[in-house]
Design a protein around this motif. Structure first.
Motif, short mmCIF file in Angstrom:
data_model
loop_
_atom_site.label_atom_id
_atom_site.label_comp_id
_atom_site.label_asym_id
_atom_site.label_seq_id
_atom_site.Cartn_x
_atom_site.Cartn_y
_atom_site.Cartn_z
N ALA A 44 0.83 -1.21 0.00
CA ALA A 44 0.00 0.00 0.00
C ALA A 44 0.86 1.26 0.00
CB ALA A 44 -0.92 -0.01 1.22
N THR A 45 1.94 1.23 0.78
CA THR A 45 2.86 2.37 0.81
C THR A 45 3.50 2.59 -0.56
OG1 THR A 45 3.36 2.02 3.15
CG2 THR A 45 4.95 3.30 1.87
N VAL A 46 3.91 1.49 -1.19
CA VAL A 46 4.51 1.59 -2.52
C VAL A 46 3.51 2.14 -3.52
CG1 VAL A 46 5.52 0.28 -4.43
CG2 VAL A 46 6.15 -0.27 -2.08
N ARG A 47 2.25 1.72 -3.43
CA ARG A 47 1.22 2.23 -4.35
C ARG A 47 1.05 3.74 -4.19
NH1 ARG A 47 -1.35 -2.76 -3.34
NH2 ARG A 47 -2.59 -1.87 -1.62
N ASN A 48 1.10 4.20 -2.96
CA ASN A 48 0.98 5.64 -2.71
C ASN A 48 2.14 6.41 -3.35
OD1 ASN A 48 -1.40 5.42 -1.24
ND2 ASN A 48 -0.33 5.19 0.72
N VAL A 49 3.35 5.86 -3.22
CA VAL A 49 4.51 6.50 -3.84
C VAL A 49 4.36 6.52 -5.36
CG1 VAL A 49 7.00 6.34 -4.21
CG2 VAL A 49 6.06 5.88 -1.94
N MET A 50 3.89 5.41 -5.92
CA MET A 50 3.71 5.33 -7.37
C MET A 50 2.65 6.32 -7.85
SD MET A 50 3.97 1.18 -7.67
CE MET A 50 3.84 1.01 -9.44
N GLN A 51 1.62 6.52 -7.06
CA GLN A 51 0.60 7.51 -7.42
C GLN A 51 1.18 8.93 -7.42
OE1 GLN A 51 -2.57 6.84 -4.62
NE2 GLN A 51 -3.35 5.01 -5.68
N ASP A 52 2.03 9.21 -6.43
CA ASP A 52 2.70 10.51 -6.40
C ASP A 52 3.57 10.71 -7.64
OD1 ASP A 52 1.51 11.07 -3.98
OD2 ASP A 52 3.25 10.45 -2.77
N LEU A 53 4.30 9.66 -8.03
CA LEU A 53 5.17 9.74 -9.21
C LEU A 53 4.34 9.90 -10.49
CD1 LEU A 53 7.73 6.95 -8.25
CD2 LEU A 53 8.18 9.41 -8.32
N GLU A 54 3.17 9.28 -10.49
CA GLU A 54 2.28 9.44 -11.63
C GLU A 54 1.75 10.87 -11.70
OE1 GLU A 54 -1.65 7.26 -13.62
OE2 GLU A 54 -0.77 6.50 -11.75
N PHE A 55 1.44 11.45 -10.55
CA PHE A 55 0.97 12.84 -10.49
C PHE A 55 2.04 13.80 -11.02
CE2 PHE A 55 0.65 16.90 -8.21
CZ PHE A 55 -0.62 17.30 -8.61
N LEU A 56 3.32 13.46 -10.79
CA LEU A 56 4.43 14.29 -11.27
C LEU A 56 4.70 14.10 -12.76
CD1 LEU A 56 6.93 13.83 -8.30
CD2 LEU A 56 5.63 15.89 -8.86
N GLY A 57 4.01 13.15 -13.38
CA GLY A 57 4.20 12.91 -14.81
C GLY A 57 5.33 11.96 -15.13
N LEU A 58 5.86 11.25 -14.13
CA LEU A 58 7.00 10.36 -14.35
C LEU A 58 6.58 8.94 -14.66
CD1 LEU A 58 9.32 11.60 -11.45
CD2 LEU A 58 9.30 12.32 -13.85
N LEU A 59 5.43 8.52 -14.16
CA LEU A 59 4.92 7.18 -14.39
C LEU A 59 3.52 7.27 -14.99
CD1 LEU A 59 5.92 5.27 -11.10
CD2 LEU A 59 7.21 5.47 -13.24
N ASP A 60 3.12 6.17 -15.61
CA ASP A 60 1.79 6.09 -16.19
C ASP A 60 1.25 4.69 -15.93
OD1 ASP A 60 -0.48 6.79 -17.55
OD2 ASP A 60 0.35 6.38 -19.54
N SER A 61 -0.06 4.56 -15.88
CA SER A 61 -0.69 3.25 -15.69
C SER A 61 -1.48 2.92 -16.95
CB SER A 61 -1.61 3.27 -14.46
OG SER A 61 -2.45 4.40 -14.47
N PRO A 62 -0.95 2.05 -17.80
CA PRO A 62 -1.61 1.75 -19.07
C PRO A 62 -2.97 1.10 -18.90
CG PRO A 62 0.22 0.24 -18.69
CD PRO A 62 0.30 1.29 -17.62
N HIS A 63 -3.13 0.32 -17.81
CA HIS A 63 -4.41 -0.34 -17.54
C HIS A 63 -4.69 -0.22 -16.04
CE1 HIS A 63 -4.08 -1.98 -21.56
NE2 HIS A 63 -2.90 -2.48 -21.25
N VAL A 64 -5.94 -0.29 -15.67
CA VAL A 64 -6.31 -0.21 -14.26
C VAL A 64 -5.71 -1.40 -13.50
CG1 VAL A 64 -8.23 -0.18 -12.62
CG2 VAL A 64 -8.44 0.99 -14.83
N SER A 65 -5.03 -1.09 -12.38
CA SER A 65 -4.45 -2.12 -11.50
C SER A 65 -3.46 -3.02 -12.22
CB SER A 65 -5.56 -2.98 -10.87
OG SER A 65 -6.45 -2.18 -10.14
N ALA A 66 -2.77 -2.46 -13.21
CA ALA A 66 -1.82 -3.28 -13.97
C ALA A 66 -0.39 -2.83 -13.78
CB ALA A 66 -2.17 -3.23 -15.46
N GLY A 67 -0.11 -2.06 -12.72
CA GLY A 67 1.24 -1.59 -12.52
C GLY A 67 1.51 -0.31 -13.27
N ARG A 68 2.76 0.13 -13.23
CA ARG A 68 3.14 1.40 -13.85
C ARG A 68 4.28 1.20 -14.85
NH1 ARG A 68 -0.31 2.14 -10.34
NH2 ARG A 68 -0.92 4.16 -9.44
N VAL A 69 4.33 2.12 -15.81
CA VAL A 69 5.43 2.20 -16.77
C VAL A 69 5.93 3.64 -16.77
CG1 VAL A 69 4.54 0.35 -18.23
CG2 VAL A 69 3.93 2.73 -18.72
N PRO A 70 7.19 3.88 -17.13
CA PRO A 70 7.68 5.27 -17.18
C PRO A 70 7.10 6.02 -18.36
CG PRO A 70 9.37 3.76 -17.93
CD PRO A 70 8.25 2.90 -17.42
#
Length: 354
Positions: free
Chosen positions: A49-75
């Protein structure tokens, strides 16, 4: 300092590590990286859960993207640029790769074009990408130019250089050309060509055409302008851009949309429309440069990355470039030293052969 470098500095240690792990996982597999996978590799023991929160923050910064719902992140492209600029670890050149590239020099061919073609083929084979080698243009002063009509839609231009080098190039003349207009064009060029290289002649002719527009008829002017465009980078045997390994970008697993983008890329390359820009990319700075996705218009349609390095002659003048095109998830740490070594090898070969 670039915007991506500033953004990297603002990340805390946990965010920086999560980001690095996501990018490295994506570059290795091509798949989105999930939080559960990251919890097994992070140096700090934290919950998914902590990692997911960090990934969401990185996505908000435009560094990561989630191609599909609940499918992880890509740069994202911005994320890849930040990784390349601030976190990429470039390895040493592998001995096997070095030997394969060195082997292209073994035949010691007297023809530079043949040698560059072999180097391009070897570079494509070693990297499993598409290789580009921009050959040096002939820069000796021009002694004489002549146009020869070969039919209604075909003509030959003969370039005689002061050092004795001769080039014959076929091209399609503008409609309506006559032997008289071709002679007029040749006379015009020869009047301003003496002592100038081909590059210098191109600039001089543009100036002359502007200043003396009334002194040469429309058809001859079109021939001059069209001929110069052809000399800059086209012609069957004398083409300057060597492309090898196209099939490496057309793998069976690629999606149809990606295939179409890559076909578009190579259609553009093979028409030689952007050769000058390709060299300009390399000339903007010494050493290896990395262009990701749409960062330059030459590769914006394909979504590919380009790793490119200029090479120099004995006078330390940039005369050409070598590069590798691949997917955005290219193994940059391995490709960079390969391109760098190949550029140095080509530069040494050009210098040794004068």
């Amino acid at each position: 300092m670039t915007d991506s470098s500033k953004l990297l500095e603002e990340l805390n240690d946990r965010s920086r590590e999560v980001f690095r792990r996501v990018v490295e996982g994506y570059l290795e597999s091509g798949d989105p990286v999930g939080s559960r996978t990251l919890t097994r590799t992070l140096s700090e023991k934290v919950s998914a859960a902590t990692v997911r929160n960090v990934m969401q923050d990185l996505e908000f910064l435009g560094l990561l993207d989630s191609p599909h719902v609940s499918a992880g992140r890509v740069p994202t492209q911005l994320g890849l640029r930040m990784f390349v600029d601030g976190l990429l670890e470039v390895g040493d050149l592998d001995n096997d790769d070095r030997e394969k590239i060195d082997a292209t020099m073994g035949a010691n061919s007297g023809d530079v074009g043949t040698m560059l073609d072999r180097i391009s083929t070897a570079l494509s084979g070693v990297t499993h990408g598409a290789s580009l080698v921009l050959a040096p243009k002939h820069e000796a002063p021009i002694k004489h130019i002549e146009f020869v009509s070969l039919g209604q839609n075909r003509a030959l231009v003969v370039l005689v250089f002061a050092d004795g080098h001769v080039e014959n190039r076929l091209f399609a003349p503008p409609p309506g050309q006559t032997p008289s207009s071709m002679r007029e064009a040749a006379n015009f060029l020869n009047a301003v060509a003496e002592g100038r290289t081909l590059s210098e002649l191109q600039k001089a002719v543009r100036t002359e055409i502007s200043n003396r527009r009334q002194e040469i008829d429309k058809l001859a002017r079109e021939l001059v302008e069209n001929g110069l465009a052809l000399w800059a980078g086209e012609g069957d045997h004398n083409e300057r851009l060597i492309v090898r390994g196209r099939s490496n970008l057309l793998g069976a697993d690629a999606e149809e949309q990606d295939l179409e983008r890559i076909r578009t890329l190579f259609d553009d390359l093979e028409r030689k429309r952007d050769i000058a820009e390709f060299l300009e990319l390399a000339e903007q700075g010494d050493g290896v440069r990395i262009f990701i996705g749409s960062e330059n218009k030459l590769f914006s349609l394909s979504g590919s990355s380009l790793v490119v390095s200029p090479y120099m002659n004995a006078d330390r003048k940039i005369v050409g470039a070598v590069g590798v095109i691949g997917p955005k998830r290219l193994n940059y740490g391995r490709i960079v030293p390969i391109v760098n070594y190949t550029a140095q090898l080509v530069g040494k070969m050009i210098s040794d052969r004068g």
